[in-house]
Motif scaffolding. Structure first.
Motif, short mmCIF file in Angstrom:
data_model
loop_
_atom_site.label_atom_id
_atom_site.label_comp_id
_atom_site.label_asym_id
_atom_site.label_seq_id
_atom_site.Cartn_x
_atom_site.Cartn_y
_atom_site.Cartn_z
N LYS A 84 8.26 2.19 21.33
CA LYS A 84 8.81 2.90 22.47
C LYS A 84 9.75 4.02 22.01
O LYS A 84 10.12 4.87 22.79
CB LYS A 84 9.56 1.94 23.39
CG LYS A 84 8.65 0.90 24.01
CD LYS A 84 9.44 -0.09 24.83
CE LYS A 84 8.54 -1.21 25.31
NZ LYS A 84 9.29 -2.27 25.96
N GLN A 85 10.12 4.02 20.75
CA GLN A 85 11.03 5.01 20.17
C GLN A 85 10.21 6.08 19.45
O GLN A 85 9.28 5.77 18.71
CB GLN A 85 11.98 4.33 19.18
CG GLN A 85 12.87 5.26 18.40
CD GLN A 85 13.93 5.90 19.26
OE1 GLN A 85 14.25 5.41 20.34
NE2 GLN A 85 14.47 6.99 18.80
N SER A 86 10.55 7.35 19.69
CA SER A 86 9.89 8.44 18.97
C SER A 86 10.18 8.31 17.48
O SER A 86 11.28 7.98 17.07
CB SER A 86 10.43 9.78 19.49
OG SER A 86 9.95 10.83 18.69
N PHE A 87 9.18 8.56 16.67
CA PHE A 87 9.30 8.37 15.23
C PHE A 87 8.73 9.60 14.55
O PHE A 87 7.58 9.62 14.12
CB PHE A 87 8.56 7.09 14.83
CG PHE A 87 8.75 6.65 13.40
CD1 PHE A 87 10.02 6.45 12.89
CD2 PHE A 87 7.66 6.42 12.60
CE1 PHE A 87 10.19 6.03 11.58
CE2 PHE A 87 7.82 6.00 11.29
CZ PHE A 87 9.10 5.81 10.79
N HIS A 88 9.52 10.67 14.48
CA HIS A 88 9.04 11.91 13.87
C HIS A 88 10.03 12.52 12.89
O HIS A 88 9.65 12.91 11.79
CB HIS A 88 8.70 12.94 14.95
CG HIS A 88 8.30 14.26 14.37
ND1 HIS A 88 7.10 14.44 13.73
CD2 HIS A 88 8.96 15.43 14.29
CE1 HIS A 88 7.03 15.69 13.28
NE2 HIS A 88 8.14 16.31 13.61
N ALA A 89 11.29 12.60 13.26
CA ALA A 89 12.29 13.25 12.41
C ALA A 89 12.54 12.42 11.15
O ALA A 89 12.25 11.23 11.10
CB ALA A 89 13.58 13.45 13.18
N ARG A 90 13.08 13.09 10.12
CA ARG A 90 13.38 12.43 8.86
C ARG A 90 14.88 12.44 8.65
O ARG A 90 15.53 13.49 8.75
CB ARG A 90 12.69 13.16 7.71
CG ARG A 90 11.20 13.08 7.81
CD ARG A 90 10.68 14.47 7.56
NE ARG A 90 9.25 14.53 7.63
CZ ARG A 90 8.65 15.42 8.41
NH1 ARG A 90 9.33 16.21 9.19
NH2 ARG A 90 7.35 15.48 8.41
N TYR A 91 15.42 11.26 8.32
CA TYR A 91 16.87 11.13 8.17
C TYR A 91 17.22 10.30 6.94
O TYR A 91 16.46 9.43 6.54
CB TYR A 91 17.47 10.39 9.38
CG TYR A 91 17.28 11.07 10.70
CD1 TYR A 91 18.09 12.15 11.07
CD2 TYR A 91 16.31 10.63 11.58
CE1 TYR A 91 17.92 12.76 12.30
CE2 TYR A 91 16.13 11.24 12.81
CZ TYR A 91 16.94 12.31 13.17
OH TYR A 91 16.76 12.93 14.38
N LEU A 92 18.40 10.57 6.40
CA LEU A 92 19.06 9.69 5.45
C LEU A 92 20.35 9.27 6.12
O LEU A 92 21.19 10.12 6.46
CB LEU A 92 19.36 10.42 4.13
CG LEU A 92 20.26 9.67 3.16
CD1 LEU A 92 19.65 8.34 2.74
CD2 LEU A 92 20.58 10.52 1.95
#
Length: 149
Positions: A84-92
C-alpha cells in the motif's frame, strides 16, 4: 548511528555494481566502529533465484573481510503490486538523518554524477519511523539475513 537503512527498489543484491557500493559503506562503517546493522529494502523482482545460498555466496566473497562480530545485513524483498506504500525513491536513513539519492546505490559505468539531497527533519522522521518498524502496508515477500544466525 548503529543502523543504516537503504531503500532502493532497483538494488540488485547480486550485481557487482551494487555490491561495490554496499562494500564501501560496510568497510567505512565497520572501520569507524559505529554501524553494524544494515537493512536493505529492494524489489522482490531482484530476489536471487538461488535465494539465501546466492546471497550468502556473494556476501561471503565480497563482504566477509569487512564484517565483524555483531555485524548483520537484513535484506527485505518488497512486492510493489501488493504494498500500500509507494516504493520508488531511494534513501539512506540512519537514526540521525537521511539522504535521498537520485540514481540509487550502484556505481555507474561510465561513472555519473548523482544528485544527493538532505532530508528535512520531518520527512526523515516519517521515513525512518516507517522503515525501521515492520509495517503491514509494506508487503515484504521475503527477508534474508547475512550472516545466517
Amino acid at each position: 548511528s548503529v543502523e543504516a537503512i537503504f531503500i532502493d527498489p532497483y538494488f540488485k543484491i547480486t550485481s557487482l555494481n551494487c555490491l561495490h557500493v554496499l562494500n564501501e559503506f560496510v568497510r567505512y562503517s565497520t572501520e569507524a566502529t559505529y554501524c553494524f546493522n544494515f537493512i536493505i529494502y529492494t524489489s522482490c523482482d531482484f530476489m536471487p533465484k538461488g535465494g539465501y545460498a546466492d546471497v550468502s555466496k556473494y556476501f561471503d566473497n565480497n563482504l566477509s573481510r569487512c564484517s565483524c562480530k555483531g555485524f548483520k545485513i537484513l535484506i527485505n524483498f518488497i512486492s510493489n503490486e501488493t504494498s500500500k506504500q509507494s516504493f520508488h525513491a531511494r534513501y539512506l536513513l540512519t537514526q540521525r538523518g537521511g539522504l535521498r539519492y537520485d540514481k540509487g546505490f550502484q556505481i555507474g559505468n561510465p561513472p555519473v554524477l548523482v544528485d544527493i539531497s538532505l532530508l528535512d527533519k520531518n520527512l526523515h522522521y516519517d521515513l525512518y519511523s516507517f522503515y525501521s518498524e515492520k509495517r503491514a502496508d509494506l508487503k515484504i515477500n521475503e527477508s534474508l539475513t547475512w550472516p545466517a544466525k
